[in-house]
Design a protein around this motif. Structure first.
Motif, PDB file in Angstrom:
ATOM      1  N   PHE B 157     -80.548   6.679  57.408  1.00  0.00           N
ATOM      2  CA  PHE B 157     -80.632   7.448  56.162  1.00  0.00           C
ATOM      3  C   PHE B 157     -81.805   8.424  56.222  1.00  0.00           C
ATOM      4  O   PHE B 157     -81.682   9.601  55.898  1.00  0.00           O
ATOM      5  N   GLU B 158     -82.962   7.922  56.662  1.00  0.00           N
ATOM      6  CA  GLU B 158     -84.150   8.775  56.698  1.00  0.00           C
ATOM      7  C   GLU B 158     -84.058   9.802  57.822  1.00  0.00           C
ATOM      8  O   GLU B 158     -84.544  10.917  57.696  1.00  0.00           O
ATOM      9  N   HIS B 161     -82.581  13.053  57.000  1.00  0.00           N
ATOM     10  CA  HIS B 161     -83.362  14.005  56.205  1.00  0.00           C
ATOM     11  C   HIS B 161     -84.751  14.237  56.782  1.00  0.00           C
ATOM     12  O   HIS B 161     -85.603  14.824  56.125  1.00  0.00           O
ATOM     13  N   LYS B 163     -87.941  15.644  58.448  1.00  0.00           N
ATOM     14  CA  LYS B 163     -88.392  17.018  58.687  1.00  0.00           C
ATOM     15  C   LYS B 163     -89.342  17.076  59.876  1.00  0.00           C
ATOM     16  O   LYS B 163     -89.492  18.103  60.493  1.00  0.00           O
ATOM     17  N   LYS B 192     -89.714   4.818  55.481  1.00  0.00           N
ATOM     18  CA  LYS B 192     -90.641   5.854  55.008  1.00  0.00           C
ATOM     19  C   LYS B 192     -91.972   5.227  54.583  1.00  0.00           C
ATOM     20  O   LYS B 192     -93.048   5.739  54.887  1.00  0.00           O
ATOM     21  N   THR B 305     -82.233   0.643  45.610  1.00  0.00           N
ATOM     22  CA  THR B 305     -82.473   1.883  44.866  1.00  0.00           C
ATOM     23  C   THR B 305     -82.168   3.082  45.760  1.00  0.00           C
ATOM     24  O   THR B 305     -81.499   4.027  45.340  1.00  0.00           O
TER      25      THR B 305
END
Lengths: 82, 860
Positions: B157-158, B161, B163, B192, B305
């Protein structure tokens, strides 16, 4: 919309909604909002819903977990506007 | 490949030498206490980490920052190699490399997900046995599951995205977390957060937090053991309001084991600079369902979440904020329910998912998560519609209000009661049984109501007092204690626990105090009936009987050699060693059977007894004793010639010891209770023409025989043959369709009658054949400290039936329990204890021979 306007708007919203008894100077740009317990998941949703409506932007799901401070939230909105 | 992580100020990573020395002392003390208290010995925790952790911590903390992540990863890989040995460890590392590598393939995201699903399904098929694989592969699957089952999803998931690359050492460290190969039930660390918090505060503060949390974890384990031993009645013993309240509270408090485990794990990670947030935040003090969800297993809440709540919300936000929030919350609880089953599949070496195998468990499980979800949804609905309670960023003077404090205490109390109810539902074998247990609250005595009201009042009072102290700046439970306070807490609690443990090992604390110390060290000191109780999802996952936990223990030779067969595989596990009897006994040993008992050879003689082959006809001039009993008397886990029956027989036949030769025929059969042994005395013993029967009992016959009766009559459908037993089934309204717990509860009023019947049956069978019945009292290893009470409870019953009583004095010579038992997982006496018992048996027989009025005599 200027960055400062976005900053002021969001700061006021957070103070009104989640920190009603807090003097504005206590909410700093780097104050941890989620990890500091000010925003839980429902409060985060309220913030995101407000951001989308007020600034006419659309956030992705992963971005809801991206910000922890007022500065990061403002940066996120600015990025969406860019 | 650089080991320098992103975002980490180099000066945060340094710690002054005196401070490091202080931390090292605290860590060593904590690990020593953990070792003495045998915390998580289920997975040989202290064997793996007593040296590795303090040494690893010390080296890691003095290394330059850029070497620390590589050191951490290599330390974990070294541990993996030690646990699985090189070949299997290589399989694990290759599999891990493939799984991580797939996440980085230059193909569309959906394709990477699809490949991972295929790989996970293949691994799952291997785990479930649907695909044949070597043991080397099968043994690593629970470890792979523990590492990847949730973290891979967060990573992917991370990654989508990401960067800026955090560097490969950070990526590898995220998967190769040092405690993970040992603890498969592991907090779902967020990728994260893992990156962001690495040395994000001065190292000394992070390390201090780590040691404190490890100490807290160890303390939670000790509390859990006390709750599990002293506050966990089985549902069958809940007969009125008082026991019901204890039952409900303990249902919730046994979660202390989970919180203890997570504190240990995250504390260990803090020692390597990962300043992870707490996994639990005073969850017993939650004041609402949303608050509770934010406090208990916080990492799980964060996972849900991120991967469910926000994504579902964004997809359905067109429904309006309220509708979308409610739907997202429902999705979270549905996912939580399913993922608990998924976790069970990967974690259990047998790949079982108990809640999907049993309709009762399934409904209780589904109802628990359903009710919990609906309550959080209701809470969310009102939270969306109301202004949140005012929060302040800085501490400020607020006038004290007793009324407000009382209100909050009531809120917390009510929440506690509701959570106790919900947890007891989750741990019940079925909804029907849970309702049946709750139904007994109606039968409350006046004193029970008064005690319950007093306890509630005391709780509220303490709640108000705690808030008052906090208001005055004397917070008894600060969320962020100072370093000085942390040091004091670690040194105080761990020092005290270590001292108690060491003193008890050397000198054994007396009486009940000694028993409590045994319980703190992880020994089961509950009555037999309660020991059979297994409660709930987490208890099922954290069982020492799991194959993976056993593998971890087997890496340490001292345990391995004595640990081949454990309690549920009671000897003989091979069905070929048993034969059906066609009566109440249901089954007995076959003649000339061979096998193993806890790693030692075992065989029966031509009569199906674990003994030398005596002629059925008693030789002239010999006094013959038939010894009857269960696994202790049969000699579980010891060689045939070393059991106490053989030792006693040898002593009796030493030159000049007795007035005539004495033979002891061992008729004991493992797991038999007073019920089956009544039949042994009636049908087997007379064939050997004994002069006396020695029935070896442990003072827990009442509970054992009630439970066994339910099993024999309803589960095994053994032939009851006796009108009394048949009528008992009718009178107690026993029903095979009911759970065992419910049947036990129904039988409880008749348990005394059942035991009396069995003893009277035995004594009559003896008297009719001119045999002297002797009831020999030998307390179990775990109940030696309670022997007087157990003896006092059963002695009148057996004397009334016509038995003479022989008490074996001090059979274990007051030795600490760990020196007496077979191994940490089997509380039967070991070989040297059998020697002690045999000698004490002889000495007691000689002392008490006048009272027994046997026809032979022992010389002083």
């Amino acid at each position: 919309m200027r960055e400062q306007d976005i900053h002021n708007h969001l700061k006021q919203f957070i103070l009104d909604e989640f920190l009603p008894d807090t003097p504005p100077e206590e909410l700093e740009d780097s104050t941890p909002l989620r990890s500091g317990g000010v925003l839980d998941s429902i409060a985060t949703i309220k913030v995101v819903a407000h951001v989308e409506q007020a600034f006419n932007v659309s956030l992705d799901a992963h971005e809801m977990g991206e910000f922890d401070t007022l500065a990061q939230l403002v940066a996120l909105v600015m990025e969406k506007h860019a | 490949m650089s080991g320098q992580p992103l975002h980490t100020p180099a000066d945060h990573s340094r710690v002054r030498l005196p401070s490091l020395a202080g931390l090292f002392v605290q860590l060593v003390l904590t690990m020593a206490a953990i070792h003495v208290l045998a915390i998580e010995d289920r997975v040989a925790f202290s064997s793996y980490f007593s040296f590795l952790l303090p040494l690893g911590f010390l080296i890691h903390s003095v290394l330059p920052l850029r070497f620390r992540l590589p050191f951490f990863v290599l330390l974990t890989i070294g541990l993996i190699v030690f646990i699985f040995k090189l070949a299997a460890a290589l399989y694990l590392l290759v599999a891990a490399g493939i799984l991580i590598g797939v996440c980085h393939l230059p193909v569309p995201f959906a394709a990477r997900v699809a490949i991972l699903v295929v790989l996970a399904t293949t691994l799952g098929a291997v785990h479930a046995g649907a695909i044949d694989a070597s043991n080397r592969v099968r043994v690593i699957v629970p470890a792979l599951g523990a590492i990847f089952m949730f973290r891979l999803a967060l990573y992917l998931f991370e990654l989508k995205h990401e960067k800026q690359s955090p560097g490969w050492w950070t990526r590898l460290a995220y998967f190769f977390l040092l405690p993970n190969p040992v603890f498969t039930l592991f907090p779902v660390v967020d990728y994260k957060t893992f990156q962001r918090t690495y040395y994000n505060q001065p190292a000394g503060e992070i390390y201090q937090k780590g040691v404190l949390w490890m100490a807290r974890g160890a303390f939670h384990f000790v509390l859990y053991r006390l709750v599990s031993n002293y506050l966990s009645p089985p549902a069958s013993e809940v007969s009125s309001l008082g026991p019901l309240l204890v039952f409900l509270i303990s249902s919730y408090l046994i979660y202390l084991r989970m919180s203890g485990l997570f504190h240990l794990v995250v504390g260990m990670l803090c020692l390597f600079g990962f300043n992870l947030p707490e996994t639990h935040r005073f969850y017993l003090l939650a004041s609402g369902f949303n608050d509770y969800w934010q406090r208990i297993n916080i990492y799980w809440k964060d996972l849900m979440t991120k991967l469910v709540y926000y994504p579902v919300f964004m997809r359905v936000k067109r429904l309006g904020t309220t509708g979308a929030v409610l739907l997202s919350t429902a999705a979270v609880f549905f996912a939580t329910w399913i993922l608990h089953a998924y976790q069970s599949f990967w974690m259990r070496a047998d790949a079982r998912v108990p809640m999907f195998e049993d309709w009762g468990l399934f409904t209780a499980d589904a109802l628990f998560w359903g009710i919990f979800g609906v309550l959080v949804m209701i809470n969310s609905y009102f939270a969306l519609r109301s202004k949140p309670a005012p929060k302040s960023l800085k501490k400020r003077e607020v006038p004290w209000s007793t009324r407000a404090a009382l209100g909050r205490a009531v809120q917390i109390g009510a929440m506690l009661v509701l959570m106790c109810l919900l947890w007891s539902l989750w741990q019940s074998p079925s909804v029907g049984e849970w309702l049946a247990v709750l139904g007994r609250a109606g039968t409350a005595s006046r004193s029970e109501v008064l005690v319950a009201a007093g306890a509630a009042g005391l709780g509220l009072g303490l709640g108000v007092l705690g808030q008052f102290l906090r208001h005055r700046g004397l917070d008894p439970l600060p969320e962020h204690p100072s370093r000085a306070r942390s040091r004091f807490t670690v040194l105080g609690t761990m020092g005290a626990l270590l001292l108690i443990g060491l003193w008890h090992r050397q000198h054994r604390l007396p009486g009940r105090l000694g028993e409590v110390a045994d319980a703190m060290q992880g020994l089961d000191v509950r009555p037999e009936a309660q020991m059979l109780v297994e409660r709930g999802y987490y208890e099922g996952l954290l069982t020492p009987l799991d194959g993976y936990a056993r593998h971890l223990r087997e890496r340490f030779g001292t345990i391995r050699t004595r640990d081949k067969i454990e309690r549920p595989e009671d000897f003989p596990k091979d069905a070929e060693a048993w034969k059906r009897t066609g009566d109440l006994r249901y089954r007995t040993y076959k003649p000339n059977a061979e096998g193993w008992t806890v790693g030692v050879p075992w065989q029966t003689n031509e009569w199906g007894q674990r003994d030398q082959a005596y002629t059925k006809e008693k030789p002239a001039g010999v006094y013959r004793i038939a010894m009857v009993g269960a696994s202790y008397t049969m000699g579980r886990g010891v060689r045939g010639e070393k059991d106490f029956e053989s030792v006693l027989e040898d002593r009796l036949n030493e030159p000049g010891a007795a007035s005539q030769p004495i033979e002891i025929v061992n008729c004991a059969v493992t797991s038999y209770t007073v019920l089956e042994n009544a039949l042994v005395i009636e049908r087997v013993v007379p064939e050997f023409q004994p002069d006396a029967v020695f029935y070896v009992a442990h003072g827990i016959e009442r509970a054992r025989c009630a439970r066994q009766f339910v099993r024999l009559a309803l589960r095994l459908q053994a032939e009851l043959n006796y009108e009394f037993l048949k009528s008992l089934v009718r009178r107690a309204r026993l029903d095979a369709r009911q759970s065992d717990e419910e049947n036990l509860r129904r039988l409880e009023p008749y348990a005394d009658e059942l035991m009396q019947w069995a003893y009277a049956f035995m004594a009559t069978a003896c008297r009719d054949r001119g045999i002297t019945p002797v009831w020999v009292f030998l307390p179990t290893t775990e109940r030696a400290a309670r022997a007087d009470g157990d003896l006092a409870a059963e002695r009148p019953v057996v004397e009334a039936a016509g038995f003479k009583v022989l008490v074996i004095d001090n059979p274990y010579l007051g030795k600490p329990l760990e020196q007496v038992v077979l191994n940490p997982w089997d509380s039967h006496p070991g070989e040297s204890s059998h020697g002690d018992i045999g000698r004490q048996f002889f000495a007691s027989l000689r002392r008490q021979q006048d009272a027994l009025q046997l026809t032979f005599s022992l010389n002083p």
